[in-house]
Write an enzyme that holds these catalytic residues in place. Sequence first.
Site, PDB file in Angstrom:
ATOM      1  N   CYS A  58       5.276  -6.401 -40.380  1.00 23.02           N
ATOM      2  CA  CYS A  58       6.223  -7.453 -40.289  1.00 23.02           C
ATOM      3  C   CYS A  58       5.937  -8.338 -39.002  1.00 23.02           C
ATOM      4  O   CYS A  58       5.746  -7.877 -38.035  1.00 23.02           O
ATOM      5  CB  CYS A  58       7.745  -6.913 -40.522  1.00 23.02           C
ATOM      6  SG  CYS A  58       8.788  -8.275 -40.530  1.00 23.02           S
ATOM      7  N   CYS A  62      12.055  -7.458 -34.245  1.00 23.08           N
ATOM      8  CA  CYS A  62      13.250  -6.467 -33.775  1.00 23.08           C
ATOM      9  C   CYS A  62      12.860  -5.290 -33.221  1.00 23.08           C
ATOM     10  O   CYS A  62      12.114  -4.588 -33.528  1.00 23.08           O
ATOM     11  CB  CYS A  62      13.745  -6.212 -35.447  1.00 23.08           C
ATOM     12  SG  CYS A  62      13.876  -7.512 -36.493  1.00 23.08           S
ATOM     13  N   CYS A  65      12.473  -1.751 -34.649  1.00 24.14           N
ATOM     14  CA  CYS A  65      11.990  -1.563 -36.168  1.00 24.14           C
ATOM     15  C   CYS A  65      10.431  -1.119 -35.882  1.00 24.14           C
ATOM     16  O   CYS A  65       9.498  -1.482 -35.404  1.00 24.14           O
ATOM     17  CB  CYS A  65      11.976  -2.856 -36.623  1.00 24.14           C
ATOM     18  SG  CYS A  65      11.423  -2.646 -38.585  1.00 24.14           S
ATOM     19  N   CYS A 102      18.283   0.462 -53.685  1.00 26.04           N
ATOM     20  CA  CYS A 102      17.978  -0.604 -52.631  1.00 26.04           C
ATOM     21  C   CYS A 102      16.701  -0.694 -52.365  1.00 26.04           C
ATOM     22  O   CYS A 102      15.975   0.105 -51.890  1.00 26.04           O
ATOM     23  CB  CYS A 102      18.787  -0.219 -51.318  1.00 26.04           C
ATOM     24  SG  CYS A 102      20.589   0.358 -51.632  1.00 26.04           S
ATOM     25  N   CYS A 133      20.138  -3.367 -55.270  1.00 20.19           N
ATOM     26  CA  CYS A 133      20.342  -4.121 -54.076  1.00 20.19           C
ATOM     27  C   CYS A 133      18.899  -4.375 -53.414  1.00 20.19           C
ATOM     28  O   CYS A 133      17.999  -3.652 -53.458  1.00 20.19           O
ATOM     29  CB  CYS A 133      20.965  -3.059 -52.961  1.00 20.19           C
ATOM     30  SG  CYS A 133      21.304  -3.797 -51.310  1.00 20.19           S
ATOM     31  N   CYS A 193      25.934  -7.105 -48.341  1.00 19.70           N
ATOM     32  CA  CYS A 193      25.849  -5.677 -47.715  1.00 19.70           C
ATOM     33  C   CYS A 193      25.548  -6.055 -46.397  1.00 19.70           C
ATOM     34  O   CYS A 193      24.103  -6.816 -46.107  1.00 19.70           O
ATOM     35  CB  CYS A 193      25.029  -4.839 -48.333  1.00 19.70           C
ATOM     36  SG  CYS A 193      24.430  -3.338 -47.256  1.00 19.70           S
ATOM     37  N   ARG A 265      29.081   2.120 -44.815  1.00 16.83           N
ATOM     38  CA  ARG A 265      28.354   3.207 -44.917  1.00 16.83           C
ATOM     39  C   ARG A 265      27.718   4.036 -43.671  1.00 16.83           C
ATOM     40  O   ARG A 265      27.268   3.069 -42.860  1.00 16.83           O
ATOM     41  CB  ARG A 265      26.801   2.277 -45.835  1.00 16.83           C
ATOM     42  CG  ARG A 265      25.820   3.655 -45.858  1.00 16.83           C
ATOM     43  CD  ARG A 265      24.722   3.011 -46.969  1.00 16.83           C
ATOM     44  NE  ARG A 265      25.174   2.501 -47.972  1.00 16.83           N
ATOM     45  CZ  ARG A 265      24.871   1.061 -48.291  1.00 16.83           C
ATOM     46  NH1 ARG A 265      24.286   0.334 -47.551  1.00 16.83           N
ATOM     47  NH2 ARG A 265      25.447   0.686 -49.623  1.00 16.83           N
TER      48      ARG A 265
HETATM   49  N1  SAM Z   1      13.138  -7.164 -43.240  1.00 18.11           N
HETATM   50  C1  SAM Z   1      14.109  -7.311 -43.844  1.00 18.11           C
HETATM   51  C2  SAM Z   1      15.307  -7.708 -42.729  1.00 18.11           C
HETATM   52  O1  SAM Z   1      15.228  -7.348 -41.509  1.00 18.11           O
HETATM   53  O2  SAM Z   1      16.155  -8.144 -43.006  1.00 18.11           O
HETATM   54  C3  SAM Z   1      14.659  -6.075 -44.303  1.00 18.11           C
HETATM   55  C4  SAM Z   1      14.416  -4.731 -43.906  1.00 18.11           C
HETATM   56  S1  SAM Z   1      14.893  -3.891 -42.310  1.00 18.11           S
HETATM   57  C5  SAM Z   1      14.382  -2.650 -41.806  1.00 18.11           C
HETATM   58  C6  SAM Z   1      16.873  -3.722 -42.671  1.00 18.11           C
HETATM   59  C7  SAM Z   1      17.654  -3.444 -41.418  1.00 18.11           C
HETATM   60  O3  SAM Z   1      17.350  -1.956 -41.549  1.00 18.11           O
HETATM   61  C8  SAM Z   1      17.654  -3.828 -40.098  1.00 18.11           C
HETATM   62  O4  SAM Z   1      18.390  -4.991 -40.140  1.00 18.11           O
HETATM   63  C9  SAM Z   1      18.284  -2.896 -39.377  1.00 18.11           C
HETATM   64  O5  SAM Z   1      19.615  -3.013 -38.979  1.00 18.11           O
HETATM   65  C10 SAM Z   1      17.892  -1.543 -39.972  1.00 18.11           C
HETATM   66  N2  SAM Z   1      17.094  -0.806 -39.202  1.00 18.11           N
HETATM   67  C11 SAM Z   1      15.692  -0.987 -39.139  1.00 18.11           C
HETATM   68  N3  SAM Z   1      15.045  -0.174 -38.234  1.00 18.11           N
HETATM   69  C12 SAM Z   1      15.986   0.692 -37.821  1.00 18.11           C
HETATM   70  C13 SAM Z   1      16.174   1.776 -36.904  1.00 18.11           C
HETATM   71  N4  SAM Z   1      15.201   2.146 -36.203  1.00 18.11           N
HETATM   72  N5  SAM Z   1      17.283   2.182 -36.584  1.00 18.11           N
HETATM   73  C14 SAM Z   1      18.214   1.966 -37.245  1.00 18.11           C
HETATM   74  N6  SAM Z   1      18.516   0.821 -38.050  1.00 18.11           N
HETATM   75  C15 SAM Z   1      17.360   0.236 -38.373  1.00 18.11           C
HETATM   76 FE1  SF4 Z   2      10.768  -7.026 -40.175  1.00 18.78          FE
HETATM   77 FE2  SF4 Z   2      11.824  -4.695 -39.411  1.00 18.78          FE
HETATM   78 FE3  SF4 Z   2      12.753  -7.079 -38.344  1.00 18.78          FE
HETATM   79 FE4  SF4 Z   2      12.999  -6.464 -40.914  1.00 18.78          FE
HETATM   80  S1  SF4 Z   2      14.039  -5.311 -39.373  1.00 18.78           S
HETATM   81  S2  SF4 Z   2      12.549  -8.362 -40.087  1.00 18.78           S
HETATM   82  S3  SF4 Z   2      11.106  -5.252 -41.393  1.00 18.78           S
HETATM   83  S4  SF4 Z   2      10.833  -6.154 -37.972  1.00 18.78           S
END
Ligand code: SAM
Ligand code: SF4
Length: 349
Positions: A58, A62, A65, A102, A133, A193, A265
């Site tokens: 990606c 973030c 992530c 989801c 979802c 959500c 949740r």
């Molecule tokens: N890429 C898309 C986005 O960011 O909207 C969808 C997938 S992203 C993995 C969805 C959510 O997962 C993120 O907004 C975050 O809140 C949660 N998430 C991701 N990595 C995480 C982690 N290590 N611990 C807790 N929540 C996490």
């Molecule tokens: Fe990409 Fe992870 Fe951020 Fe979603 S949460 S936009 S998968 S880096």
Amino acid sequence: MTASASLVRHDWTREEVQQLFTLPFNDLLFRAQTVHRQYFDPNQVQVSTLCSIKTGACPEDCAYCPQSARYDTGLERERLMAVEKVVEEAKAAKASGATRFCMGAAWRSPKNKDMCYVIDMVKQVKELGMETCMTLGMLDEVQAQKLADAGLDYYNHNLDTSPEFYGDIITTRTYQDRLETIANVRAAGMKVCCGGIVGMGEEESDRIGLLIQLANMAEHPESVPINMLVRVEGTPLAEQTDLDPIDFIRTIAVARILMPESHVRLSAGREEMSDEMQAMAFFAGANSIFYGEKLLTTANPESNKDMQLFARLGISPEQREIKHTEEEQEAAVVAQLEKSKNDQFFYEA
Ligand code: SAM
Ligand code: SF4
Ligand code: DTB
């Protein structure tokens, strides 16, 4: 206005929410549980299963992530999954008791060339009788409308934290971008959500800031995921200090009080929680979980472990939402209020 409707507000002040956070723990939990019982069966928990339809690589940054291409987390990247494979996974999730499927993609936003595949996934999963979802990143108005027209029930897009702390966690998209995607999802007629993550090094004031953003939306998100940070090696947040479980439970309880009609949740992070901590989260008003051995890329408790926990707690999985007539809804609210009154009498006696 019914007594229960009056609890749903969209004008929470920072002072009020701060006061909730500083209540003695037992008072906060009692209040959250009391609100919870006016809107939900306290012994039912909604069950969703996650499926990563496109994994890793990606472009976003973030900090939490494992799927960001910027961090070396050892994750194997995978292209968009074939529609048939997604349907197979959905069938398996349904067979093990999930009512919602989801589908998540590690995208900044879907490319127009991908839309026909994800639309096909929505249609075919819906045909199984499951709620659908998706979480695919940012959506413009047209993309949101296409997904809504395909029958997508929910779209997940998290605010993650307060506007003030947000810049410490993500720099490649703004808070405003997120609010716009959520507005596009709403305008297209889908259920929202939207939640966040606790344990990223934020202050209590940031948890308050996040919850105020959610609770003061014109319509509350139908589903509010509260994730506990999963610390993944290679990400900038890998070495975050342990979160105090009591602070996590407080966040759930305050979310429940601020958004009485929403499903809250107990989301990522359950693998690291004891049964007792999860039980307390349910008592604080959490009434939805992700079920199945994997979240998107990280571990989740084994399904049989969750079923054992449900059995120990007398919890049953919530059945799929069925559309009721207004009279039936009114009767259900009256019955629930009666039950709360009787329960209270029982506790006070
Ligand atoms: N890429 C898309 C986005 O960011 O909207 C969808 C997938 S992203 C993995 C969805 C959510 O997962 C993120 O907004 C975050 O809140 C949660 N998430 C991701 N990595 C995480 C982690 N290590 N611990 C807790 N929540 C996490
Ligand atoms: Fe990409 Fe992870 Fe951020 Fe979603 S949460 S936009 S998968 S880096
Ligand atoms: C949400 O709030 N949490 C889920 C879902 N929405 C998409 C994702 C959690 C991901 C945890 C890290 C992983 O497994 O990659």
